[in-house]
Design an enzyme around this catalytic site. Structure first.
Site, short mmCIF file in Angstrom:
data_model
loop_
_atom_site.label_atom_id
_atom_site.label_comp_id
_atom_site.label_asym_id
_atom_site.label_seq_id
_atom_site.Cartn_x
_atom_site.Cartn_y
_atom_site.Cartn_z
N GLU A 198 -2.99 7.71 -4.38
CA GLU A 198 -2.83 6.40 -3.75
C GLU A 198 -2.61 5.29 -4.78
OE1 GLU A 198 -5.83 4.68 -0.59
OE2 GLU A 198 -6.30 3.79 -2.53
N TYR B 55 0.86 -1.19 0.00
CA TYR B 55 0.00 0.00 0.00
C TYR B 55 0.90 1.24 0.00
CZ TYR B 55 -3.25 3.62 1.41
OH TYR B 55 -4.00 4.77 1.45
#
Ligand code: GDP
Ligand code: MN
Length: 380
Positions: free
Chosen positions: A189, A101
């Site tokens: 992201e 992530y």
């Protein structure tokens, strides 16, 4: 403003972040043709402004063009978090060795952008934050230097990544920060940032939100706006220059001035209610704004009662009252309306409202208590 994955990937590509090229399609037949063109196993991904598409059945692998068509039919019939799927992205499927992530976002507490990084990528990061917060690294970024390559490499080390794959991912982080900065994003992201079975680093997903206040200097991004994914209320608010933020509660609030709007929401909460929105009709005396505001609020089916809270200064209470009457002529408002107004021309406003049998209080406390009672089916 949120970008779709395929749009965010365009920004990534320009910044030199490796992605898997894809084809956007709107019908199962187009998906079949895209799968044919790409060849081999493909991934079909719903393009909606929502996370968790995978869990909602919006991301599917297909081995043949026929299968791709079939899966696309199912995905295009989905509604994910209230958003109907109208477009899908078709890409070549990747063999994943690891999922990381990575995100750059604004951290209000440290008043800086931060790099968020976790080796527990792919899955729901909110879940990780909840059950295992230690698994998420948060690194504040100096605004004057930006994210420096050595910092990105050190961060990779801290989440247990090493070797040439870590270097490749660190390079992606530096570029991700550049996208965040250059495009005036509030968030950029990549989840998952993958290492493929053959050792390549890739942004497999892309999520970018642009700061609305900076859109005036990004015509190319403004052109990416997808009206289909906005509620009619948000569109109307933007067109009429009203600040409107939908919230989870059931009490619609129409207020003049941002400070008073915040105070109103606080008071609603204080007395045990839940505001359905923040809505600032601004300081002008334009009845049309009142009509637009009521249209926005009544378009939200979760609203059980509406509170007008007007402090007349530059805003004239009589204009607001006229706006309310005009709106009542144009719209059917199926929920109770509680009006508080005080200040400039309040007597005249009261007279105008009385013509339609409406009353208004001058006390903010009374109005808030009344609207909460009304929302619970109590007295008006
Ligand atoms: P999200 O659920 O909205 O975040 O959508 P993602 O694009 O992140 O996809 C969700 C998950 O689907 C990823 O974490 C992967 O596990 C899986 N996935 C997506 N693309 C591929 C692919 O090309 N190959 C494989 N094997 N899995 C993929
Ligand atoms: Mn994802």
């Amino acid at each position: 403003m949120n970008l779709h994955e395929y749009q965010a990937k365009e920004l990534f590509e320009r910044a030199g972040i490796p992605i898997v090229p894809g084809i956007v399609a709107t019908t199962p037949a187009e998906v079949r043709a895209a799968a044919q063109k790409i060849g081999g196993t493909v991934v079909i991904k719903a393009q909606v402004h929502s996370g968790g598409r995978g869990k909602a059945g919006g991301v599917k692998l297909a081995n043949t063009p026929e299968e791709a068509e079939e899966k696309a039919r199912a995905i295009l019939a989905l509604t994910i978090q209230g958003l109907p799927v109208r477009k899908v992205l078709v890409t070549s499927a990747v063999d994943i060795a690891s999922e990381t992530y990575a995100a750059i976002l604004v951290d209000r507490a440290v008043k800086k952008p931060i790099l968020m990084l976790s080796a527990a990528g792919g899955v729901d990061i909110e879940e990780v934050a909840h059950t295992n917060p230690g698994a998420i690294l948060k690194l504040p970024i100096d605004l004057t230097t930006g994210l420096l390559p050595w910092q990105a490499r050190a961060a990779m080390g801290k989440i247990g990544k090493s070797g040439k794959e870590a270097l490749a991912m660190a390079d992606i982080l530096v570029r991700l920060y550049r996208v965040f900065w250059d495009e005036d994003a509030s968030m950029a992201e990549i989840n998952p940032l993958v290492i493929t079975k053959d050792g390549k680093a890739l942004a497999l997903d892309a999520k970018v939100s642009i700061d609305d206040n900076a859109l005036f200097r990004h015509d190319d991004l403004e052109a990416m706006r997808d009206i289909a994914d906005e509620t009619s209320g948000s569109i109307l608010a933007r067109e009429r220059g009203l600040s409107y933020v939908p919230l989870e509660g059931d009490i619609g609030c129409i207020v003049n001035g941002a400070g008073l709007a915040m105070a109103t929401m606080d008071l609603v909460k204080y007395y045990g209610g839940q505001p359905a929105n923040f809505l600032d009709i601004g300081g002008s005396s334009n009845p049309e704004k009142v009509v637009a505001a009521l249209k926005i609020i009544t378009g939200d089916s979760t609203v059980k009662a509406i509170l007008f809270n007007i402090f007349g200064g530059i805003t004239r209470c009589d204009d607001v009252a006229r706006g309310i009457l005009t709106a009542l002529d144009q719209l059917t408002i199926g929920v109770p309306l509680v009006i508080r107004l005080t200040g400039t021309n309040e007597e005249l406003a009261r007279k105008i409202l009385a013509e339609k049998g409406l009353t208004a209080t001058t006390s903010m406390d009374d109005a808030v208590k009344a609207v909460i009672a009304a929302s619970q089916g109590g007295a008006r």
